[in-house]
Motif scaffolding. Sequence first.
Motif, PDB file in Angstrom:
ATOM      1  N   ASP A 789       0.844  -1.190   0.000  1.00 17.46           N
ATOM      2  CA  ASP A 789       0.000   0.000   0.000  1.00 17.46           C
ATOM      3  C   ASP A 789       0.880   1.242   0.000  1.00 17.46           C
ATOM      4  O   ASP A 789       1.789   1.383   0.829  1.00 17.46           O
ATOM      5  N   LEU A 790       0.613   2.149  -0.917  1.00 13.18           N
ATOM      6  CA  LEU A 790       1.406   3.372  -1.055  1.00 13.18           C
ATOM      7  C   LEU A 790       0.799   4.504  -0.237  1.00 13.18           C
ATOM      8  O   LEU A 790       0.731   5.657  -0.688  1.00 13.18           O
ATOM      9  N   TYR A 791       0.340   4.194   0.961  1.00 14.09           N
ATOM     10  CA  TYR A 791      -0.325   5.190   1.794  1.00 14.09           C
ATOM     11  C   TYR A 791       0.099   4.965   3.251  1.00 14.09           C
ATOM     12  O   TYR A 791       0.120   3.827   3.743  1.00 14.09           O
ATOM     13  N   PHE A 792       0.453   6.072   3.931  1.00 18.35           N
ATOM     14  CA  PHE A 792       0.795   6.029   5.349  1.00 18.35           C
ATOM     15  C   PHE A 792      -0.044   7.065   6.090  1.00 18.35           C
ATOM     16  O   PHE A 792      -0.294   8.165   5.571  1.00 18.35           O
ATOM     17  N   ASP A 793      -0.487   6.721   7.289  1.00 18.49           N
ATOM     18  CA  ASP A 793      -1.208   7.693   8.103  1.00 18.49           C
ATOM     19  C   ASP A 793      -0.670   7.650   9.533  1.00 18.49           C
ATOM     20  O   ASP A 793       0.194   6.833   9.870  1.00 18.49           O
ATOM     21  N   GLY A 794      -1.190   8.587  10.368  1.00 16.74           N
ATOM     22  CA  GLY A 794      -0.719   8.671  11.754  1.00 16.74           C
ATOM     23  C   GLY A 794       0.739   9.093  11.858  1.00 16.74           C
ATOM     24  O   GLY A 794       1.452   8.671  12.790  1.00 16.74           O
ATOM     25  N   LEU A 795       1.199   9.906  10.934  1.00 18.44           N
ATOM     26  CA  LEU A 795       2.618  10.260  10.884  1.00 18.44           C
ATOM     27  C   LEU A 795       2.918  11.379  11.873  1.00 18.44           C
ATOM     28  O   LEU A 795       2.186  12.383  11.972  1.00 18.44           O
ATOM     29  N   ALA A 796       4.050  11.212  12.594  1.00 15.52           N
ATOM     30  CA  ALA A 796       4.480  12.235  13.545  1.00 15.52           C
ATOM     31  C   ALA A 796       5.064  13.419  12.780  1.00 15.52           C
ATOM     32  O   ALA A 796       5.653  13.250  11.704  1.00 15.52           O
ATOM     33  N   PRO A 797       4.905  14.620  13.316  1.00 16.32           N
ATOM     34  CA  PRO A 797       5.518  15.786  12.658  1.00 16.32           C
ATOM     35  C   PRO A 797       7.037  15.626  12.618  1.00 16.32           C
ATOM     36  O   PRO A 797       7.642  14.969  13.457  1.00 16.32           O
TER      37      PRO A 797
END
Length: 906
Positions: A789-797
């Motif tokens: 999957d080419l999608y990431f979420d919940g990423l830290a600043p």
Amino acid sequence: MRQLILFGLIGLLLGSVARSQGQANNWYFGGGAGLNFSSGTPRALTDGSLYTLEGCASISDDDGNLLFYTDGSTVYGSDHSILQNGTGLFGNSSSTQSALIIPQPDTPGIYYIFTVDAVTRVGEVHQGVNYSIVDFTSNPDGIVRDKNTRLLNYAAEKLSAVIKSCDDNSVWLVTLSSASGTQTTVNTFYAYQLSSAGLNTTAVRSNAGFNSNDPRGNLKFSPDGTKLAIANAADGLYLAEFDSESGQVFNTQRLTINGSNFAAYGVEFSPNNQYLYSASSNNADTELGAGNHFSSLIQYDLEAADISGSQVSLNESGYFRGSLQLAPNGKIYRALSASYTEGLNYLGAIENPNAAGLAASYNDRAVNLGSGISYQGLPPFNQSLFNELDIIQNDLSSTELSLCDGDNYVLGYDPVSGASYSWYRDDVLIPGATSNQLSIRQPVAASLPYTETYEFRLDPNDGSCEKVGVAEVTYYAYPPTVSRISLIQCEDAATADGLSIFNLTEVESTLTGGDTTFEVAYYQTIADANTSSNPIDPVGYENTTPVETVYARITNPAGCSIINTIDLQVSSTTANTALLEGCDLNDTGFAEFDLSQADAQVLGGLTGSYDVHYYPTEEAALLEDSALELPQLYTNQTAYNETVFARVENNNACFAISTVELNLIPRPDFSLAAEAIYCAASFPEIQTYSPDYTNLDASRTYSYEWFPEGQTTPYLETNLPGSHTIRVTDVNTGCYREATITIIEEEIPIIENIEVTDATENNTATITLSGNGAYEVALDDEIGPYQDDLYFDGLAPGFHILYVRSKNGCTAIAQEFSIIGFSKYFTPNGDGYHDFWQVQGISAMVQPGTVIRIFNRYGKLLKELNPLGQGWDGTFSGTNLPADDYWFSVLLEDGRLFKSHFTLKR
């Protein structure tokens, strides 16, 4: 003056009518049933579109080519599709004579369809008699126009037609109605005249001489137009006279049927106008099923003083009602059905309708209709089409005569007192031929077969019309006389006893001289051949002695025969067996063989001229049946091993039969992957691709060749993408197997875009890649885990590294990206953790022009931060500020503005 004879027109009119019987050559009726009379003997037609219990009509051109047909409601063309505008006619398939088709006189391409509806139910709405026109002049495929033009508001289910007179080519169309044309009690004849000028819609009316409430049953003219027969079903059978000049009907009389009141339905006259036939039944209740009906077929002699008393029963059976119709071959056909809705697949026929009594010869199974079904109806025609004199009088055909070379024949007709006669050959008057008979013989110089047409004209000299008879005479040569024929067959393999099976038809072309019009029958004895008794089946005949004589009777189309002898002999000579091997190309035990490659093995050692033919079985080889034709390749029918048979012939005589074994050779057994990957990052490095040779027979020798490279090694070395095929060949047998591998060059992936959603509660990144490979991605750790999957979420600043690698291990790349974010608190106590507050994710490459301002709760600006600096340490003018909530304003370089607060903790 009342004209008693209508058919014999003068001059060209006589000739055209005499030859117009072709209009009645095609019949369509019942359930998909049909007949064609072009050869005299009716041939079943099963291509029709009609389904009708009763009414139907057909018409052909003068040459007998079908034009169209109908059930009174729908009109079908010669291709059996519906004619343009050919639906919705006011006839009805349950009407006895729902339709009658009449060509407009002297008007090529125009045909009138007269229709009458079904009127058996009292109180229902009636459509009466109407006409529609089929026009071939404006549309070569035919178009229906002037549809449903009304003539009568009510009529019985009856229509009949006849030519008017000797010097007038117009036609009378007659039906039966009431005096007013509207009532359901019929008592009046209506005669309408159709001429070259069109239809005269003012009818000639005649009192019928009876009142009938049953409209069912046929109405028929005698072929000469002098009489009418009227079947009124339960109301009886009637006979009347007709004056063709005036159109008047008169002298009606009722005829009894078996001395009772049987329901009359089918009626027809003999071609010589002397006899009337009636098909009647006890069908008062049409709902009765099969087995509940009784019908009779009666002949009446119209020249008898007591016509009713002259009746002769030709057939009594359990049929339902059915129509009668005279055909172009001079026979009368009878529609047969078991009940109102249950038909039969054959027609009855009165074979000799001009003969008195039982000599008329009724055949109850005269015509097999194949898949067609007969119900109650047959198509009616203009009855004048059948008013020809029978001048042949051989009980075979009234119009066609076949004679043999050298035959004499006498054409003629019974003498008529006071009459004069004339004869024509091919439309030329024969001088001096003034008798009622004419002796004919084939012209001396004629090349056979030879055909000429004779025409006989009889003038009664009593003021009535001239009558005509036509005979088309064809002379045929006798079959050729040949010397004794020897048919040599091979010994079969069962026993060496001099016996075998023969296909006698192998000598047929010699017996007939190649003339396919001759018929050949075979017999064991000369006595049987002379009497045409006990014919034998010529295919598969088993001789009883090593040398035997049988007899062939060869007959020409005129019925003349000669007999020839055939000597049957058995050859015990032998030929060599053969072996052909073929490569099993599909691994299923089947291959293609060129059987001619066995010729040399079969003929090995034989001298002379021989032909070799191949057959699937020994019997087929003996009978020369189902030959395996060359030069087509033969595919074995039995997997892996099969025997076929070679027939060796010398001058068309069987010399020997031998076997040819067909064996299948397996191909080299190996496998090759369908696809392989070549990494673009490795170019120009050479890679090796090798098939799996585990199953190859190590005891055999193989050759290898790769295409298109031309390499001859068992493996392939290349750095080129595309398809590559290897052929592994068994050197000893030549059998080979091919396999193809497709090498796909996997490209180095390119990160086209990293689209981030940041400064939110749930920061995300969506990756866009290009390249033809199978790739996977990981975040911040080169080891992984990786995902498709080419999608990431919940990423830290802050800053992240995207890792992309090939699933096939070809290559890997990485790229940094940032997530803009704001800390919720900081603790400036010098412990090295959270000592400064700064906007995260900004660098010299990412949003470097961002403006950051910090305020106290009262809105006082405390600090404007350098976005690339260390951040705020919690002081103002060098003094530590107290623990509290502080506010910030961040204007990103891309124009986005964020305002919020964070906590300073002490």
